[in-house]
Design a protein around this motif. Structure first.
Motif, PDB file in Angstrom:
ATOM      1  N   GLU A  10      54.777 -47.255  69.869  1.00  0.00           N
ATOM      2  CA  GLU A  10      54.014 -46.011  69.791  1.00  0.00           C
ATOM      3  C   GLU A  10      52.602 -46.182  70.338  1.00  0.00           C
ATOM      4  OE1 GLU A  10      56.277 -43.913  65.998  1.00  0.00           O
ATOM      5  OE2 GLU A  10      54.505 -45.159  65.622  1.00  0.00           O
ATOM      6  N   ALA A  11      52.066 -47.392  70.268  1.00  0.00           N
ATOM      7  CA  ALA A  11      50.708 -47.658  70.731  1.00  0.00           C
ATOM      8  C   ALA A  11      50.631 -47.837  72.254  1.00  0.00           C
ATOM      9  CB  ALA A  11      50.148 -48.893  70.038  1.00  0.00           C
ATOM     10  N   THR A  12      51.788 -47.899  72.910  1.00  0.00           N
ATOM     11  CA  THR A  12      51.804 -48.037  74.370  1.00  0.00           C
ATOM     12  C   THR A  12      51.905 -46.652  74.995  1.00  0.00           C
ATOM     13  OG1 THR A  12      54.211 -48.143  74.653  1.00  0.00           O
ATOM     14  CG2 THR A  12      53.070 -50.217  74.127  1.00  0.00           C
ATOM     15  N   ASN A  13      51.776 -46.597  76.300  1.00  0.00           N
ATOM     16  CA  ASN A  13      51.923 -45.327  77.017  1.00  0.00           C
ATOM     17  C   ASN A  13      53.339 -45.141  77.544  1.00  0.00           C
ATOM     18  OD1 ASN A  13      49.259 -44.447  76.684  1.00  0.00           O
ATOM     19  ND2 ASN A  13      48.559 -45.668  78.416  1.00  0.00           N
ATOM     20  N   ASN A  14      54.265 -45.911  77.031  1.00  0.00           N
ATOM     21  CA  ASN A  14      55.648 -45.845  77.497  1.00  0.00           C
ATOM     22  C   ASN A  14      56.445 -44.821  76.696  1.00  0.00           C
ATOM     23  OD1 ASN A  14      55.601 -48.151  79.402  1.00  0.00           O
ATOM     24  ND2 ASN A  14      55.163 -49.319  77.551  1.00  0.00           N
ATOM     25  N   GLU A  15      57.312 -44.115  77.408  1.00  0.00           N
ATOM     26  CA  GLU A  15      58.256 -43.246  76.715  1.00  0.00           C
ATOM     27  C   GLU A  15      59.394 -44.121  76.200  1.00  0.00           C
ATOM     28  OE1 GLU A  15      59.679 -39.721  78.597  1.00  0.00           O
ATOM     29  OE2 GLU A  15      57.801 -39.437  79.686  1.00  0.00           O
ATOM     30  N   PHE A  16      59.907 -43.768  75.027  1.00  0.00           N
ATOM     31  CA  PHE A  16      61.007 -44.541  74.472  1.00  0.00           C
ATOM     32  C   PHE A  16      61.852 -43.660  73.574  1.00  0.00           C
ATOM     33  CE2 PHE A  16      57.476 -44.996  71.560  1.00  0.00           C
ATOM     34  CZ  PHE A  16      58.056 -44.858  70.312  1.00  0.00           C
ATOM     35  N   GLU A  17      63.054 -44.142  73.344  1.00  0.00           N
ATOM     36  CA  GLU A  17      64.017 -43.453  72.487  1.00  0.00           C
ATOM     37  C   GLU A  17      64.285 -44.324  71.267  1.00  0.00           C
ATOM     38  OE1 GLU A  17      68.700 -42.005  72.732  1.00  0.00           O
ATOM     39  OE2 GLU A  17      67.872 -43.273  74.310  1.00  0.00           O
ATOM     40  N   VAL A  18      64.271 -43.711  70.095  1.00  0.00           N
ATOM     41  CA  VAL A  18      64.573 -44.412  68.856  1.00  0.00           C
ATOM     42  C   VAL A  18      66.047 -44.202  68.528  1.00  0.00           C
ATOM     43  CG1 VAL A  18      64.089 -44.578  66.387  1.00  0.00           C
ATOM     44  CG2 VAL A  18      62.220 -44.105  67.995  1.00  0.00           C
ATOM     45  N   ILE A  19      66.757 -45.294  68.332  1.00  0.00           N
ATOM     46  CA  ILE A  19      68.167 -45.227  67.959  1.00  0.00           C
ATOM     47  C   ILE A  19      68.289 -45.809  66.553  1.00  0.00           C
ATOM     48  CG2 ILE A  19      70.509 -46.024  68.470  1.00  0.00           C
ATOM     49  CD1 ILE A  19      69.552 -46.238  71.431  1.00  0.00           C
ATOM     50  N   LYS A  20      68.610 -44.960  65.609  1.00  0.00           N
ATOM     51  CA  LYS A  20      68.821 -45.410  64.229  1.00  0.00           C
ATOM     52  C   LYS A  20      70.269 -45.882  64.127  1.00  0.00           C
ATOM     53  CE  LYS A  20      65.296 -42.412  62.281  1.00  0.00           C
ATOM     54  NZ  LYS A  20      65.022 -41.307  61.352  1.00  0.00           N
ATOM     55  N   TYR A  21      70.453 -47.160  64.409  1.00  0.00           N
ATOM     56  CA  TYR A  21      71.796 -47.704  64.562  1.00  0.00           C
ATOM     57  C   TYR A  21      72.597 -47.759  63.264  1.00  0.00           C
ATOM     58  CZ  TYR A  21      69.927 -52.070  62.773  1.00  0.00           C
ATOM     59  OH  TYR A  21      69.350 -53.015  61.980  1.00  0.00           O
ATOM     60  N   LEU A  22      71.943 -47.620  62.112  1.00  0.00           N
ATOM     61  CA  LEU A  22      72.714 -47.542  60.870  1.00  0.00           C
ATOM     62  C   LEU A  22      73.343 -46.162  60.720  1.00  0.00           C
ATOM     63  CD1 LEU A  22      70.440 -49.445  58.328  1.00  0.00           C
ATOM     64  CD2 LEU A  22      72.441 -50.296  59.557  1.00  0.00           C
ATOM     65  N   ASP A  23      72.673 -45.124  61.251  1.00  0.00           N
ATOM     66  CA  ASP A  23      73.214 -43.767  61.215  1.00  0.00           C
ATOM     67  C   ASP A  23      74.229 -43.532  62.325  1.00  0.00           C
ATOM     68  OD1 ASP A  23      71.466 -43.270  59.114  1.00  0.00           O
ATOM     69  OD2 ASP A  23      69.946 -42.342  60.399  1.00  0.00           O
ATOM     70  N   HIS A  24      74.041 -44.225  63.444  1.00  0.00           N
ATOM     71  CA  HIS A  24      74.916 -44.079  64.613  1.00  0.00           C
ATOM     72  C   HIS A  24      75.326 -45.478  65.068  1.00  0.00           C
ATOM     73  CE1 HIS A  24      73.659 -39.904  64.726  1.00  0.00           C
ATOM     74  NE2 HIS A  24      72.409 -40.330  64.634  1.00  0.00           N
ATOM     75  N   PRO A  25      76.322 -46.065  64.396  1.00  0.00           N
ATOM     76  CA  PRO A  25      76.707 -47.455  64.689  1.00  0.00           C
ATOM     77  C   PRO A  25      77.069 -47.679  66.152  1.00  0.00           C
ATOM     78  CG  PRO A  25      77.761 -46.696  62.678  1.00  0.00           C
ATOM     79  CD  PRO A  25      77.117 -45.493  63.315  1.00  0.00           C
ATOM     80  N   LEU A  26      76.753 -48.870  66.620  1.00  0.00           N
ATOM     81  CA  LEU A  26      77.042 -49.259  67.992  1.00  0.00           C
ATOM     82  C   LEU A  26      78.512 -49.630  68.130  1.00  0.00           C
ATOM     83  CD1 LEU A  26      73.936 -51.570  68.369  1.00  0.00           C
ATOM     84  CD2 LEU A  26      74.198 -49.279  69.329  1.00  0.00           C
ATOM     85  N   THR A  27      79.051 -49.374  69.296  1.00  0.00           N
ATOM     86  CA  THR A  27      80.429 -49.764  69.583  1.00  0.00           C
ATOM     87  C   THR A  27      80.460 -51.238  69.984  1.00  0.00           C
ATOM     88  OG1 THR A  27      80.308 -49.261  71.943  1.00  0.00           O
ATOM     89  CG2 THR A  27      80.926 -47.433  70.452  1.00  0.00           C
ATOM     90  N   VAL A  28      81.643 -51.796  70.026  1.00  0.00           N
ATOM     91  CA  VAL A  28      81.812 -53.170  70.477  1.00  0.00           C
ATOM     92  C   VAL A  28      81.284 -53.312  71.900  1.00  0.00           C
ATOM     93  CG1 VAL A  28      83.550 -54.887  71.130  1.00  0.00           C
ATOM     94  CG2 VAL A  28      83.705 -53.734  68.908  1.00  0.00           C
ATOM     95  N   LEU A  29      81.578 -52.353  72.778  1.00  0.00           N
ATOM     96  CA  LEU A  29      81.098 -52.428  74.164  1.00  0.00           C
ATOM     97  C   LEU A  29      79.578 -52.358  74.239  1.00  0.00           C
ATOM     98  CD1 LEU A  29      83.711 -50.268  76.137  1.00  0.00           C
ATOM     99  CD2 LEU A  29      83.396 -52.749  76.193  1.00  0.00           C
ATOM    100  N   GLU A  30      78.969 -51.499  73.439  1.00  0.00           N
ATOM    101  CA  GLU A  30      77.502 -51.413  73.419  1.00  0.00           C
ATOM    102  C   GLU A  30      76.897 -52.726  72.935  1.00  0.00           C
ATOM    103  OE1 GLU A  30      76.702 -46.663  72.599  1.00  0.00           O
ATOM    104  OE2 GLU A  30      77.369 -47.931  70.930  1.00  0.00           O
ATOM    105  N   LEU A  31      77.480 -53.303  71.901  1.00  0.00           N
ATOM    106  CA  LEU A  31      76.983 -54.582  71.399  1.00  0.00           C
ATOM    107  C   LEU A  31      77.120 -55.685  72.448  1.00  0.00           C
ATOM    108  CD1 LEU A  31      78.212 -54.436  67.723  1.00  0.00           C
ATOM    109  CD2 LEU A  31      75.855 -54.796  68.463  1.00  0.00           C
ATOM    110  N   LYS A  32      78.228 -55.718  73.145  1.00  0.00           N
ATOM    111  CA  LYS A  32      78.412 -56.726  74.198  1.00  0.00           C
ATOM    112  C   LYS A  32      77.347 -56.585  75.273  1.00  0.00           C
ATOM    113  CE  LYS A  32      83.349 -57.600  73.703  1.00  0.00           C
ATOM    114  NZ  LYS A  32      84.683 -57.497  74.320  1.00  0.00           N
TER     115      LYS A  32
END
Length: 113
Positions: A21-43
């Motif tokens: 948040e302190a940088t000037n970069n845009e970013f996306e927050v992924i709450k991975y406990l609410d939206h679990p990652l798939t096996v392919l995403e984890l790989k």
């Protein structure tokens, strides 16, 4: 776009988010406990981190100790366990294009911004 895999209940994860948040970069927050990652995403993430799946596991989590610790697990088994139990995934993870880092300490995130 930069992404942060974030758990709001984790102090280290909150510190990583504050750093972004302190940088000037845009970013996306992924709450991975609410939206679990798939096996392919984890790989894909593990490949970007350039670590073994076991290095991404939170080995002090109760589910790891009760169900997985001490067993002869393949990388695939470990990735499947993280997909099934997202609490096992170290955090925060920040991804920037083809690179990723576990933000422990939070300052490590600066290396991929």
């Amino acid at each position: 776009m930069i992404q942060i895999l974030h758990n709001p209940r984790c102090r280290k994860s909150r510190e990583g988010l504050q750093l972004l948040e302190a940088t000037n970069n845009e970013f996306e927050v992924i709450k991975y406990l609410d939206h679990p990652l798939t096996v392919l995403e984890l790989k894909s993430i593990i490949s970007k981190l350039e670590i073994s799946p076991l290095d991404l596991v939170r080995k002090n989590e109760a589910i790891w100790k009760s169900d997985y610790k001490g067993k002869n697990l393949s990388d695939e088994d470990i990735i499947t366990a993280m997909a099934k139990h997202p609490k096992l995934i170290e955090r925060p993870i920040v991804i920037n294009k083809d690179k990723a880092i576990v933000g422990r300490p939070a300052e490590a995130i600066n290396t991929i911004l």
